[in-house]
Write a protein that holds these residues in place. Sequence first.
Motif, short mmCIF file in Angstrom:
data_model
loop_
_atom_site.label_atom_id
_atom_site.label_comp_id
_atom_site.label_asym_id
_atom_site.label_seq_id
_atom_site.Cartn_x
_atom_site.Cartn_y
_atom_site.Cartn_z
N GLY A 107 -19.20 -43.88 12.06
CA GLY A 107 -19.65 -44.35 11.21
C GLY A 107 -20.13 -44.03 10.08
O GLY A 107 -21.01 -43.59 8.85
N ALA A 108 -20.76 -42.50 10.21
CA ALA A 108 -21.57 -41.58 10.14
C ALA A 108 -20.52 -40.92 9.35
O ALA A 108 -20.86 -40.39 7.58
N LEU A 109 -19.83 -40.26 9.03
CA LEU A 109 -18.44 -40.04 8.09
C LEU A 109 -18.13 -41.30 7.71
O LEU A 109 -17.81 -40.78 6.53
N ALA A 110 -17.79 -42.12 8.38
CA ALA A 110 -17.38 -43.27 6.80
C ALA A 110 -18.89 -43.59 6.10
O ALA A 110 -18.21 -43.53 4.32
N ARG A 111 -19.96 -43.63 6.90
CA ARG A 111 -21.16 -43.75 5.28
C ARG A 111 -20.43 -42.10 4.36
O ARG A 111 -20.94 -42.41 3.52
N ARG A 112 -20.72 -40.98 4.51
CA ARG A 112 -20.58 -39.70 4.01
C ARG A 112 -19.13 -40.15 2.92
O ARG A 112 -19.34 -39.51 1.74
N LEU A 113 -18.51 -40.76 3.50
CA LEU A 113 -16.98 -40.92 2.18
C LEU A 113 -16.99 -42.03 2.03
O LEU A 113 -16.54 -42.31 0.85
N GLY A 114 -17.80 -42.87 1.94
CA GLY A 114 -17.88 -44.25 1.22
C GLY A 114 -16.94 -45.06 1.13
O GLY A 114 -16.58 -45.46 0.33
N ILE A 115 -16.52 -44.60 2.76
CA ILE A 115 -14.88 -46.20 3.05
C ILE A 115 -15.82 -46.62 4.28
O ILE A 115 -17.09 -46.85 4.94
N LEU B 54 -10.94 -45.37 7.92
CA LEU B 54 -10.99 -44.35 9.11
C LEU B 54 -9.14 -44.31 10.03
O LEU B 54 -9.27 -43.37 10.61
N ARG B 55 -10.03 -45.45 10.92
CA ARG B 55 -9.35 -45.33 12.12
C ARG B 55 -6.98 -45.91 11.27
O ARG B 55 -6.59 -45.60 12.35
N VAL C 138 -6.06 -38.00 10.53
CA VAL C 138 -6.88 -37.40 10.94
C VAL C 138 -7.17 -37.62 12.70
O VAL C 138 -6.50 -38.02 12.90
N ARG C 139 -7.53 -36.50 13.31
CA ARG C 139 -7.49 -36.45 14.79
C ARG C 139 -8.46 -36.68 15.40
O ARG C 139 -8.76 -35.15 15.61
N PRO C 140 -9.45 -37.92 15.38
CA PRO C 140 -10.52 -36.92 15.90
C PRO C 140 -10.62 -36.38 17.42
O PRO C 140 -9.82 -37.27 18.13
N HIS C 141 -11.53 -36.27 18.04
CA HIS C 141 -11.32 -36.17 19.62
C HIS C 141 -12.41 -37.35 20.57
O HIS C 141 -12.71 -38.28 19.41
N ARG C 142 -12.04 -37.41 21.56
CA ARG C 142 -13.23 -38.39 22.03
C ARG C 142 -14.27 -38.46 22.88
O ARG C 142 -13.83 -37.09 23.99
N ARG D 181 -14.91 -42.66 19.38
CA ARG D 181 -14.01 -40.75 18.06
C ARG D 181 -15.40 -40.30 17.83
O ARG D 181 -16.54 -40.49 17.27
N VAL D 182 -15.04 -38.66 18.30
CA VAL D 182 -15.83 -37.40 17.67
C VAL D 182 -15.23 -37.31 16.78
O VAL D 182 -13.98 -36.14 16.94
N TYR D 183 -15.86 -36.39 15.33
CA TYR D 183 -15.13 -35.72 14.62
C TYR D 183 -15.97 -34.34 14.93
O TYR D 183 -17.34 -33.92 14.06
N HIS D 184 -14.61 -33.20 14.32
CA HIS D 184 -15.16 -32.15 14.28
C HIS D 184 -15.18 -31.43 13.36
O HIS D 184 -14.90 -31.97 12.29
N ALA D 185 -16.14 -30.38 12.71
CA ALA D 185 -16.04 -29.74 11.95
C ALA D 185 -14.50 -30.27 10.58
O ALA D 185 -14.38 -30.60 10.01
N ALA D 186 -12.98 -29.83 11.75
CA ALA D 186 -12.00 -29.38 10.51
C ALA D 186 -11.49 -30.41 10.31
O ALA D 186 -11.23 -31.63 9.42
#
Length: 241
Positions: free
Chosen positions: A128-136, A141-142, A150-154, A161-166
């Motif tokens: 949710g936080a990443l989607a808000r940052r990108l405006g999507i 993202l899914r 993208v390959r988020p971790h769990r 889903r957890v998105y690390h810096a990379a």
Amino acid sequence: MRQNLQSAGRLRPVDLARAHGLSTQAVRNYEAAGILPAASRTASGYRTYTPLHAAALRAFLALLPGHGHQSAAAIMRAVNRDATEDALRLVDEGHAQLLDDRRTLEAVEAAVGDLEPLPPERGDMFVGALARRLGIRPATLRVWEQAGLVRPHRDPRTGYRVYHAADVRDALLAHQLRRGGYLLEQIAPLLAQVRSAGGVEPLEGMLAHWRARLSARSRAMLAGAAALHTYLDARGDAGAP
């Protein structure tokens, strides 16, 4: 001119081959593929070539570096069946593809340049936080995840889903390229290269190499066009016999 070249001198397959660093079998294969005009035969059945065949071979070999084997062969076959307009269209298509490749490179360079530095202290982000940052939307993202962008971790406890810096970096780059009109299947291979390089910094060298290859291909296309022009002149207007 075509008649003059055909009667100017007779060449054996070995003569044509040696002059271009090829085997005689390669010359015969090129003739069989329609890349060279059909050879004349002696009374005993041996092939004989002329300077017109040599011009055809020079044109094909000059077209190869810029257009690749398949397109170069198609261009020569079109010329040799007197379909000059088809040959020129294939040449134009090659230049159009090169222009598209240049535009893709420029879009990638712009996208990489627009990426914000990722400070090491930045925490992980949820969808949710990443989607808000990108405006999507999170659903976008899914979709990107399914396409390999993208390959988020769990999270082992919650399964979220957890998105690390990379991962955030990959999402930002994907977002920039999507805004530039690029398809998911076009973006995924690039991001795979970013991951294998360990980040966008090594990507700069790859982009410089990419630009150099495009420049070399452009110059090769010029050389190929010049050799093809010479061959067309040797055949006469529009390949007329």
